[in-house]
Design an enzyme around this catalytic site. Structure first.
Site, mmCIF file in Angstrom:
data_model
loop_
_atom_site.group_PDB
_atom_site.id
_atom_site.type_symbol
_atom_site.label_atom_id
_atom_site.label_comp_id
_atom_site.label_asym_id
_atom_site.label_seq_id
_atom_site.Cartn_x
_atom_site.Cartn_y
_atom_site.Cartn_z
ATOM 1 N N HIS A 58 -1.627 65.888 -6.299
ATOM 2 C CA HIS A 58 -3.055 65.757 -6.050
ATOM 3 C C HIS A 58 -3.312 65.864 -4.540
ATOM 4 C CE1 HIS A 58 -6.956 64.466 -7.743
ATOM 5 N NE2 HIS A 58 -7.177 64.018 -6.509
ATOM 6 N N SER A 91 -10.847 67.314 -7.239
ATOM 7 C CA SER A 91 -10.763 65.890 -7.534
ATOM 8 C C SER A 91 -12.104 65.364 -8.039
ATOM 9 C CB SER A 91 -10.261 65.144 -6.300
ATOM 10 O OG SER A 91 -9.897 63.825 -6.613
ATOM 11 N N ASP A 114 0.554 64.782 -10.680
ATOM 12 C CA ASP A 114 -0.764 64.179 -10.500
ATOM 13 C C ASP A 114 -1.062 63.265 -11.686
ATOM 14 O OD1 ASP A 114 -3.435 63.581 -10.057
ATOM 15 O OD2 ASP A 114 -4.108 65.672 -10.044
#
Length: 318
Positions: free
Chosen positions: A286, A155, A256
């Site tokens: 995610h 991320s 995501d």
């Protein structure tokens, strides 16, 4: 393919206790609270030791995970955690660092970079770059081979890893690989509009754990000046030149909102001759990396990362 019921149930559980519009809305706090309640811990590692990396802004906390401290020929992955540049620390991602070290048999140095909004851009990037150079310079002390060094992040940490892979072209050290797990690659384009070059920001912007609204909040917390979104250190895909970066593995997740920018970055790297492989996890979301004990689909994301680190950072077999 639709979200499978197991993944949907987990998402609903993770966000059920989060107030509307929770900061970063990852919802990072609820995720790690749930992990603690479920006692998700990483595997045992032979040596785990806290470090302090000196920097002009003060000491950067870090943690070394070495699966074979008697084997200094092994390489090292410098790991940057996710959390929207606002949340996360050495403990929230301890299970991931342990997983990487134990299963790849390479050392890992996890970096606790400065967080926004107390420390806005480019503080996190500066810490990530400083830490990477320090690891290379102190490889002997850490018991690793400086010639086998990778950067890894999930991320926001993936965005930091990508930025570091560009910064080291001129300031060293050379990297064997960059591993970007559903990375934050482009902070431009928020608020999201219908003409976004990344349709996944709209198609998967709600109901799949990370939301587009949360990403807009990330931008507002992380950047003191909106114009900084165009800086390649914040948005690596905005770099004028991507050539010469380390070979990349990019892991994306189908559901995501960041999926399209992650995959676009891999294509952009490949277009200038940088070896780049994309692994899309169909049905993935995610935040799934490291959740193998509660979400078996996570293993589809973890295994290619572990294999690349093992193959890239381990010394040749004699």
């Amino acid at each position: 393919m639709p979200l499978d019921p197991e993944t949907r149930a987990l998402i609903d559980e993770l966000v059920s206790g989060s107030p509307p519009g929770e900061a970063v809305g990852v919802p990072d706090a609820s995720l790690h609270s749930s992990l603690r309640e479920r006692r998700i811990v990483g595997p045992g590692v032979a040596l785990v030791r806290d470090l302090t990396i000196p920097s002009p802004a003060g000491g950067i906390p870090a943690r070394l995970y070495h699966p074979a401290p008697d084997n200094p020929a092994t390489g090292c992955a410098v790991f940057f955690h996710g959390g929207g540049y606002v949340f996360g620390n050495l403990d929230t991602h301890d299970h991931i660092a342990r997983l990487l070290a134990a299963e790849s048999r390479a050392a890992v140095v996890a970096v606790d970079y400065r967080l926004a909004p107390q420390h806005r851009f480019p503080a996190a990037v500066e810490d990530a770059f400083t830490a990477t150079r320090w690891v290379a310079e102190h490889a002997t002390r850490l018991g690793v081979d400086a010639a086998r060094l990778a950067v890894v992040g999930d991320s926001a940490g993936g965005g930091l890893a990508a930025a570091v892979a560009l910064l080291v072209r001129d300031g060293g050290p050379p990297l064997a690989a960059q591993v970007l797990i559903y990375p934050v690659i482009d902070l431009t384009g928020y608020p999201v509009t219908a003409d976004t070059p990344y349709p996944s920001r709209i198609a998967h912007g709600e109901g799949c754990f990370l939301t587009t609204a949360a990403m807009q909040h990330v931008v507002e917390q992380y950047l003191a000046d909106p114009a900084d979104a165009a800086d390649f250190r914040a948005s690596p895909i905005r770099a004028a030149d991507l050539s010469g970066a380390a070979p990349a593995l990019v892991v994306s997740a189908e559901f995501d909102p960041l999926r399209d920018e992650a995959e676009a970055y891999a294509r952009a790297l490949a277009a200038v001759g940088v070896p780049a492989t994309t692994v899309r996890i169909n049905g993935g979301v995610h935040g799934m990396f490291g959740l193998g004990p509660v979400l078996p689909l996570s293993r589809h994301a973890e295994l290619p990362v572990i294999a690349l680190l093992r193959d890239t950072l381990q010394p040749p077999q004699r």
